[in-house]
Design a protein around this motif. Structure first.
Motif, PDB file in Angstrom:
ATOM      1  N   GLY A 280      11.925   2.712 -11.401  1.00  8.62           N
ATOM      2  CA  GLY A 280      12.357   3.472 -10.208  1.00  8.62           C
ATOM      3  C   GLY A 280      11.138   2.870  -8.668  1.00  8.62           C
ATOM      4  N   SER A 281      10.071   1.994  -9.335  1.00  4.06           N
ATOM      5  CA  SER A 281       9.255   1.400  -8.207  1.00  4.06           C
ATOM      6  C   SER A 281       9.542   0.249  -7.630  1.00  4.06           C
ATOM      7  N   LEU A 282       9.248   0.020  -6.349  1.00  8.98           N
ATOM      8  CA  LEU A 282      10.037  -0.966  -5.544  1.00  8.98           C
ATOM      9  C   LEU A 282       8.723  -1.375  -5.727  1.00  8.98           C
ATOM     10  N   VAL A 283       7.635  -2.435  -6.132  1.00 10.06           N
ATOM     11  CA  VAL A 283       6.809  -3.305  -5.760  1.00 10.06           C
ATOM     12  C   VAL A 283       6.721  -4.564  -5.017  1.00 10.06           C
ATOM     13  N   LYS A 284       5.857  -4.489  -3.717  1.00 11.33           N
ATOM     14  CA  LYS A 284       6.783  -5.559  -2.487  1.00 11.33           C
ATOM     15  C   LYS A 284       4.640  -6.081  -3.385  1.00 11.33           C
ATOM     16  N   ILE A 285       5.109  -7.370  -2.915  1.00 11.62           N
ATOM     17  CA  ILE A 285       3.232  -8.166  -2.727  1.00 11.62           C
ATOM     18  C   ILE A 285       4.010  -9.308  -1.491  1.00 11.62           C
ATOM     19  N   VAL A 286       3.315  -8.011  -1.358  1.00 11.80           N
ATOM     20  CA  VAL A 286       3.664  -9.308   1.008  1.00 11.80           C
ATOM     21  C   VAL A 286       2.602  -9.658   1.154  1.00 11.80           C
ATOM     22  N   GLY A 287       2.787 -11.535   1.411  1.00 10.39           N
ATOM     23  CA  GLY A 287       1.709 -11.831   1.969  1.00 10.39           C
ATOM     24  C   GLY A 287       2.507 -13.036   3.049  1.00 10.39           C
ATOM     25  N   THR A 288       2.915 -14.532   2.460  1.00 11.91           N
ATOM     26  CA  THR A 288       2.885 -15.476   3.559  1.00 11.91           C
ATOM     27  C   THR A 288       4.433 -14.585   3.392  1.00 11.91           C
ATOM     28  N   SER A 289       5.193 -15.304   2.242  1.00  9.81           N
ATOM     29  CA  SER A 289       6.404 -14.105   1.826  1.00  9.81           C
ATOM     30  C   SER A 289       6.528 -13.025   1.418  1.00  9.81           C
ATOM     31  N   THR A 290       7.483 -12.595   1.024  1.00 10.96           N
ATOM     32  CA  THR A 290       7.382 -10.957   0.335  1.00 10.96           C
ATOM     33  C   THR A 290       8.424 -10.929  -0.864  1.00 10.96           C
ATOM     34  N   CYS A 291       8.128 -10.113  -2.095  1.00 12.21           N
ATOM     35  CA  CYS A 291       8.964 -10.666  -3.225  1.00 12.21           C
ATOM     36  C   CYS A 291       9.049  -9.274  -2.979  1.00 12.21           C
ATOM     37  N   ASP A 292      10.502  -8.644  -3.938  1.00 13.37           N
ATOM     38  CA  ASP A 292      10.684  -7.077  -4.341  1.00 13.37           C
ATOM     39  C   ASP A 292      10.674  -7.473  -5.774  1.00 13.37           C
ATOM     40  N   ILE A 293      10.023  -6.597  -6.273  1.00 13.70           N
ATOM     41  CA  ILE A 293      10.513  -6.198  -7.468  1.00 13.70           C
ATOM     42  C   ILE A 293      11.045  -5.030  -8.156  1.00 13.70           C
ATOM     43  N   MET A 294      11.568  -5.281  -9.178  1.00  7.77           N
ATOM     44  CA  MET A 294      12.010  -3.575  -9.974  1.00  7.77           C
ATOM     45  C   MET A 294      12.192  -4.031 -11.387  1.00  7.77           C
ATOM     46  N   ILE A 295      12.581  -2.747 -12.479  1.00 11.81           N
ATOM     47  CA  ILE A 295      12.450  -3.325 -13.326  1.00 11.81           C
ATOM     48  C   ILE A 295      13.763  -1.484 -13.789  1.00 11.81           C
ATOM     49  N   HIS A 296      14.798  -2.244 -14.835  1.00 10.12           N
ATOM     50  CA  HIS A 296      16.049  -1.162 -15.472  1.00 10.12           C
ATOM     51  C   HIS A 296      15.175  -1.448 -17.033  1.00 10.12           C
ATOM     52  N   PRO A 297      15.804  -0.498 -17.429  1.00  9.24           N
ATOM     53  CA  PRO A 297      15.652  -0.532 -19.480  1.00  9.24           C
ATOM     54  C   PRO A 297      17.038  -1.790 -19.368  1.00  9.24           C
ATOM     55  N   GLU A 298      17.221  -2.385 -20.407  1.00  6.75           N
ATOM     56  CA  GLU A 298      17.972  -2.834 -20.791  1.00  6.75           C
ATOM     57  C   GLU A 298      18.923  -2.745 -21.734  1.00  6.75           C
TER      58      GLU A 298
END
Length: 566
Positions: free
Chosen positions: A291-309
């Motif tokens: 349920g967490s959306l992690v945003k790594i915000v820098g020169t660009s931005t990458c958004d990461i989430m996880i979901h149970p396999e």
């Protein structure tokens, strides 16, 4: 007795080492090394703005400089600190940043024949020279291997592995023919530390392989030879010299080689975790959970989430991949992002902001933020598209460009600056909307990275646009911290580390500041976002049809409404 891990974060312009106390996540010391090659560490070509390469020798220099520097600082910060108490090292890098290597795993640019040839260097993540090859891959896969595209958002990108290799084959055949194999730098740097550089023996990252190289166990790993040969005759032969297995970062890649142990003053018992990309390890450092959306915000931005396999997950068009294990074992990793964020702000300051805002970039940023923060949402009458470096998610199109609408003879630089900040916020919301449209529930947003920590106005604007609290990771160096957490798990409990990511995250991660949304601003931004989506679809999709006569008028109407309420 305390045990420590070292996380080394290899960014676009510099690298840093972070020493972390395994028992509580306290960050004892950090040291930064600016890459000496090229312009701000990037090899560029004035005739080709799409080209961005890197010198791998900068990484080797960076390891020694940052680790030694951090160890010195750790001893000053804590008298009880000993080098012998370091139990693991983790590596995160940019990606996809592949590099051609010889049979011994040495970069081709170390060969005298190719020393000054950019094609023999690292093809940095933001190198977009292979846009034509990306289109070719997408077209062929859609015709004969649609399953390859289903897990990467439906479109292959010029930022990724196969596009860059194919462009090298097309544009620099001497380099392609001389290369025995290709390696992502997250794998090559890790292998360098272990001393095992043979391309067939390097433990490859599932993060890099799955998100960028179309690796999936459903089709026995990498794309098959027939597909690669159809793509370009001779490309299929390379497959045999690549890899057939990829690993999550909880795994041990090896142990510190005698050469590196001697050079750094560490033990050969130090575990080296399998490498991964900065955003994915940053998500671990930010405390990601379901349920967490992690945003790594820098020169660009990458958004990461996880979901149970173990739970069903639909394919999501426009994302950068859904890969089992790319963030952590037992979960699908979902990656999305924006190709330009901090880079857009820096471009604006370096090229278009007058000296009346300051003599240096730092002064200009400070005064722009001060003036822009006094503006209300919608007050400027401006609206921008955040595509100065193309669009990564959801359109996956590097040939899209930036746009600013609503300028008048009275428009001020700080108004444009705020419009650019807002544009990246609208782009962030478009990604959230796409994820939730396909059943991925976003329960919280955690931000990390340099801009999340340093730019409070940006974070407040994000909160107001998205309409949710913007949580800031406690650590200012989450990718390096995440790499350190993987190092602690790779080392294991017997060495003083942990046996699982969950155990490590509970004590090594946390949340710092939280920005709450302003409801009045949110209501205004909902109107602006509707106009943003109109521009987004009109300029970014083939399918859109309609009129844009209303856009400028609506911007003025919103502006007048806001000003009348002041």
């Amino acid at each position: 007795m305390s045990k420590y891990v070292i996380g080394i974060d290899f960014g676009t312009n510099s690298c840093r080492s972070l020493i972390v106390d395994v028992a509580n996540g306290n960050e004892l010391a950090t040291h930064v090394f600016e890459y000496p090659s090229g312009k701000n560490g990037v090899i560029i070509d004035s005739k080709n703005p799409h080209l961005a390469r890197q010198n791998p020798n900068d990484y080797i220099k960076g390891i020694e400089a940052t680790v030694k520097g951090a160890l010195r600082k750790a001893k000053s910060a804590r008298k009880s600190f000993k080098n012998s108490d370091v139990i693991g090292i983790g590596i995160d890098t940019t990606g996809s940043s592949p590099m051609p290597v010889d049979e011994k795993g040495q970069p081709l640019c170390f060969d005298r024949r190719f020393r000054k040839n950019p094609a023999a260097m690292v093809w940095l993540w933001k190198d977009h020279t292979s846009f034509a090859e990306a289109e070719q891959i997408t077209q062929l896969a859609s015709e004969i291997r649609p399953q390859y595209l289903s897990k990467i958002g439906g479109v292959y990108s010029s930022e990724w592995w196969w596009s860059k290799i194919l462009h090298c084959k097309n544009s620099a055949p001497d380099v392609f023919n001389a290369a025995y194999s290709w390696v992502e730098i997250c794998d090559w740097i890790t292998a360098s530390l272990t001393g095992e550089l043979s391309p067939q023996k390097i433990k490859r990252s599932i993060c890099a392989a799955g998100h960028k190289a179309m690796f999936n166990n459903q089709w026995n790993g990498l794309p098959d030879k027939e597909f690669l040969e159809r793509l370009s005759p001779g490309l299929g032969d390379l497959r045999d010299r690549l890899y057939s297995e990829a690993f999550t970062s909880e795994n041990v890649a090896g142990y510190l080689s005698e050469n590196w142990a001697k050079k750094l003053g560490l033990s050969t018992d130090v575990a080296i975790a399998v490498g991964a990309f900065d955003a994915h390890m940053g998500a671990i450092g930010a405390g990601i959970k379901i349920g967490s959306l992690v945003k790594i915000v820098g020169t660009s931005t990458c958004d990461i989430m996880i979901h149970p396999e173990t739970e069903k997950l639909s394919d999501v068009p426009g994302v950068c991949g859904i890969v089992n294990g790319s963030v952590r074992n037992g979960f699908f990793g979902i990656e999305a992002g924006q190709s330009g964020v901090g880079d857009i702000f820096l471009w604006f300051v370096n090229n278009l902001v007058p000296d009346s805002y300051g003599k240096t970039a730092v002064e200009k940023f400070k005064n722009l933020e001060k003036s822009a923060s006094k503006l209300k949402a919608g007050e400027s009458g401006l609206l921008a598209l955040d595509w100065n470096n193309g669009n990564r998610t959801i359109l996956v199109d590097v040939r899209l460009t930036g746009l600013l609408v609503g300028q008048t003879l009275h428009t001020q630089p700080h108004e444009i600056y705020r419009a650019l900040l807002e544009a990246t916020g609208f782009g962030a919301l478009a990604i959230i909307d796409r994820l939730e449209e396909y059943g991925v529930d976003v329960k919280e947003v955690i931000n990390c990275g340099g801009l999340a920590v340093k730019n409070s106005l940006l974070m407040q604007i994000y909160a107001d646009i998205i309409g949710r609290p913007m949580k800031i990771s406690k650590s200012e160096q989450t990718p390096a911290l995440g790499a350190g957490i993987f190092a602690a798990v790779a080392a294991g409990k017997k060495a003083g580390g942990y046996d699982s990511i969950d155990e490590a995250q509970k004590v090594m991660t946390g949340i710092g500041k939280v920005y709450q949304p302003n409801q009045k601003n949110h209501e205004v931004y909902k109107k602006l976002y509707k106009l943003y989506k109109q521009l987004h679809d009109a300029f970014g999709t083939k399918e859109w049809s309609g009129k844009m006569y209303n856009v400028m008028k609506d911007l003025l109407s919103i502006r007048n409404e806001v000003l009348n309420k002041l």
